[in-house]
Design a protein around this motif. Structure first.
Motif, mmCIF file in Angstrom:
data_model
loop_
_atom_site.group_PDB
_atom_site.id
_atom_site.type_symbol
_atom_site.label_atom_id
_atom_site.label_comp_id
_atom_site.label_asym_id
_atom_site.label_seq_id
_atom_site.Cartn_x
_atom_site.Cartn_y
_atom_site.Cartn_z
ATOM 1 N N GLN A 16 57.229 48.625 25.970
ATOM 2 C CA GLN A 16 56.029 49.396 26.275
ATOM 3 C C GLN A 16 56.290 50.899 26.176
ATOM 4 O OE1 GLN A 16 53.172 47.733 26.908
ATOM 5 N NE2 GLN A 16 51.996 49.625 26.995
ATOM 6 N N ALA A 17 57.523 51.329 26.434
ATOM 7 C CA ALA A 17 57.849 52.757 26.391
ATOM 8 C C ALA A 17 57.663 53.321 24.991
ATOM 9 C CB ALA A 17 59.285 52.980 26.855
ATOM 10 N N ARG A 18 58.062 52.596 23.969
ATOM 11 C CA ARG A 18 57.907 53.084 22.598
ATOM 12 C C ARG A 18 56.436 53.110 22.180
ATOM 13 N NH1 ARG A 18 62.763 54.612 20.564
ATOM 14 N NH2 ARG A 18 64.508 53.344 21.241
ATOM 15 N N HIS A 19 55.616 52.301 22.840
ATOM 16 C CA HIS A 19 54.177 52.308 22.567
ATOM 17 C C HIS A 19 53.493 53.489 23.267
ATOM 18 C CE1 HIS A 19 50.166 50.781 21.776
ATOM 19 N NE2 HIS A 19 49.892 50.893 23.058
ATOM 20 N N ASP A 20 53.918 53.792 24.483
ATOM 21 C CA ASP A 20 53.262 54.814 25.292
ATOM 22 C C ASP A 20 53.805 56.225 25.096
ATOM 23 O OD1 ASP A 20 51.638 52.906 26.367
ATOM 24 O OD2 ASP A 20 52.807 52.653 28.200
ATOM 25 N N TYR A 21 55.013 56.357 24.529
ATOM 26 C CA TYR A 21 55.670 57.660 24.443
ATOM 27 C C TYR A 21 56.274 57.907 23.067
ATOM 28 C CZ TYR A 21 55.691 57.217 29.552
ATOM 29 O OH TYR A 21 55.333 57.039 30.859
ATOM 30 N N PHE A 22 56.403 59.193 22.726
ATOM 31 C CA PHE A 22 57.241 59.626 21.612
ATOM 32 C C PHE A 22 58.618 59.867 22.218
ATOM 33 C CE2 PHE A 22 53.091 61.426 20.132
ATOM 34 C CZ PHE A 22 52.983 60.669 18.973
ATOM 35 N N ILE A 23 59.645 59.190 21.732
ATOM 36 C CA ILE A 23 60.997 59.355 22.263
ATOM 37 C C ILE A 23 61.665 60.489 21.492
ATOM 38 C CG2 ILE A 23 63.200 58.230 22.758
ATOM 39 C CD1 ILE A 23 60.774 57.009 24.242
ATOM 40 N N LYS A 24 61.997 61.573 22.193
ATOM 41 C CA LYS A 24 62.587 62.755 21.565
ATOM 42 C C LYS A 24 64.100 62.667 21.470
ATOM 43 C CE LYS A 24 58.609 64.904 21.373
ATOM 44 N NZ LYS A 24 57.923 65.081 20.138
ATOM 45 N N GLU A 25 64.749 62.208 22.538
ATOM 46 C CA GLU A 25 66.200 62.188 22.612
ATOM 47 C C GLU A 25 66.621 61.010 23.486
ATOM 48 O OE1 GLU A 25 69.434 65.764 23.316
ATOM 49 O OE2 GLU A 25 67.361 66.064 23.918
ATOM 50 N N THR A 26 67.790 60.432 23.221
ATOM 51 C CA THR A 26 68.269 59.323 24.041
ATOM 52 C C THR A 26 69.666 59.631 24.585
ATOM 53 O OG1 THR A 26 69.197 58.146 22.146
ATOM 54 C CG2 THR A 26 66.947 57.574 22.790
ATOM 55 N N TYR A 27 69.960 59.054 25.738
ATOM 56 C CA TYR A 27 71.261 59.190 26.385
ATOM 57 C C TYR A 27 71.695 57.821 26.889
ATOM 58 C CZ TYR A 27 70.350 64.223 26.614
ATOM 59 O OH TYR A 27 70.080 65.530 26.291
ATOM 60 N N GLU A 28 72.990 57.579 26.862
ATOM 61 C CA GLU A 28 73.547 56.351 27.437
ATOM 62 C C GLU A 28 74.135 56.697 28.793
ATOM 63 O OE1 GLU A 28 76.141 53.026 25.458
ATOM 64 O OE2 GLU A 28 77.445 54.633 26.178
ATOM 65 N N ALA A 29 73.759 55.929 29.809
ATOM 66 C CA ALA A 29 74.239 56.193 31.162
ATOM 67 C C ALA A 29 74.711 54.899 31.804
ATOM 68 C CB ALA A 29 73.124 56.804 32.002
ATOM 69 N N LYS A 129 51.994 59.765 24.703
ATOM 70 C CA LYS A 129 51.086 59.677 23.564
ATOM 71 C C LYS A 129 49.650 59.678 24.063
ATOM 72 C CE LYS A 129 53.739 56.896 20.251
ATOM 73 N NZ LYS A 129 53.746 55.615 19.526
ATOM 74 N N LYS A 130 48.785 60.247 23.294
ATOM 75 C CA LYS A 130 47.350 60.165 23.550
ATOM 76 C C LYS A 130 46.843 58.868 22.920
ATOM 77 C CE LYS A 130 46.887 64.553 24.945
ATOM 78 N NZ LYS A 130 47.608 64.749 26.167
ATOM 79 N N ASP A 131 45.614 58.478 23.248
ATOM 80 C CA ASP A 131 45.061 57.242 22.707
ATOM 81 C C ASP A 131 44.983 57.267 21.188
ATOM 82 O OD1 ASP A 131 44.786 55.938 25.087
ATOM 83 O OD2 ASP A 131 42.720 56.608 25.429
ATOM 84 N N TYR A 132 44.631 58.415 20.605
ATOM 85 C CA TYR A 132 44.538 58.466 19.149
ATOM 86 C C TYR A 132 45.915 58.370 18.496
ATOM 87 C CZ TYR A 132 45.362 63.484 19.962
ATOM 88 O OH TYR A 132 45.861 64.690 20.382
ATOM 89 N N ASP A 133 46.971 58.820 19.178
ATOM 90 C CA ASP A 133 48.332 58.654 18.661
ATOM 91 C C ASP A 133 48.715 57.175 18.645
ATOM 92 O OD1 ASP A 133 48.803 61.390 18.290
ATOM 93 O OD2 ASP A 133 49.489 61.640 20.361
ATOM 94 N N LYS A 134 48.326 56.454 19.686
ATOM 95 C CA LYS A 134 48.634 55.027 19.770
ATOM 96 C C LYS A 134 47.922 54.267 18.660
ATOM 97 C CE LYS A 134 49.233 55.099 24.753
ATOM 98 N NZ LYS A 134 48.752 54.615 26.037
ATOM 99 N N ARG A 135 46.658 54.616 18.416
ATOM 100 C CA ARG A 135 45.909 53.952 17.339
ATOM 101 C C ARG A 135 46.555 54.243 15.989
ATOM 102 N NH1 ARG A 135 41.383 55.361 20.618
ATOM 103 N NH2 ARG A 135 41.067 57.297 19.468
ATOM 104 N N GLU A 136 47.010 55.476 15.802
ATOM 105 C CA GLU A 136 47.668 55.860 14.549
ATOM 106 C C GLU A 136 48.960 55.063 14.350
ATOM 107 O OE1 GLU A 136 47.558 57.719 11.040
ATOM 108 O OE2 GLU A 136 46.099 58.140 12.601
ATOM 109 N N SER A 137 49.724 54.878 15.418
ATOM 110 C CA SER A 137 50.971 54.108 15.333
ATOM 111 C C SER A 137 50.692 52.654 14.967
ATOM 112 C CB SER A 137 51.718 54.154 16.664
ATOM 113 O OG SER A 137 52.112 55.458 16.960
#
Length: 153
Positions: A16-29, A129-137
């Motif tokens: 769900q995170a990849r659907h709701d957000y643009f992921i800019k950077e990742t870290y391993e913890a 993400k905004k709703d229109y970004d989600k539709r675009e994806s």
């Protein structure tokens, strides 16, 4: 001796995170877990869906991630929704705090997996993400699927 792939070690994933957000950077913890928690995590009884990371006094904490109680844990069982400390370098925590201070940015857990016997979490600095970004994806994903289907021989 055959090495295990990352897919075998994947314990939980936050799709769900990849659907709701643009992921800019990742870290391993790493995650500081109790005995009954790691047993539940290894049994894949963990939910990342509503989780987020909070920076408090120079430490990172994983909040609102549900790890089910261990069935044989009796009185030493853990609270399923407790805050769990993330094991990161100070420099990484500083970068995360700066990123979170920006407007519209948050830190979300993406995956939990085992690496050399230790539970690790992949966290991402994300922008909503905004709703229109989600539709675009969704539209782009459907077009790619149609192209693959059309040119498959």
């Amino acid at each position: 001796m055959k090495k295990k792939g990352t897919e075998e070690n994947l314990l939980a994933q936050n799709r769900q995170a990849r659907h709701d957000y643009f992921i800019k950077e990742t870290y391993e913890a790493g995650i500081a877990l109790t005995g009954t928690e790691i047993k539940s995590v290894r049994a894949r009884r963990i939910t990342l869906r509503d989780g987020y990371v909070q920076i408090i006094n120079g430490s990172a904490f994983l909040e609102n991630v549900h790890i089910a109680e261990y069935k044989e844990g009796n009185r030493w069982n853990h609270d399923p929704l407790r805050s769990r400390r993330l094991l990161l370098h100070k420099k990484e925590i500083r970068k995360l705090a700066e990123a979170k201070a920006q407007q519209g940015m948050t830190i979300v857990p993406l995956k939990v997996y085992l690496k050399h016997g230790f539970a690790k979490v992949l966290i991402g600095v994300a922008q909503g993400k905004k709703d229109y970004d989600k539709r675009e994806s969704i539209k782009k994903r459907d077009q790619d699927r149609e192209l693959r289907r059309k040119y498959r021989i």
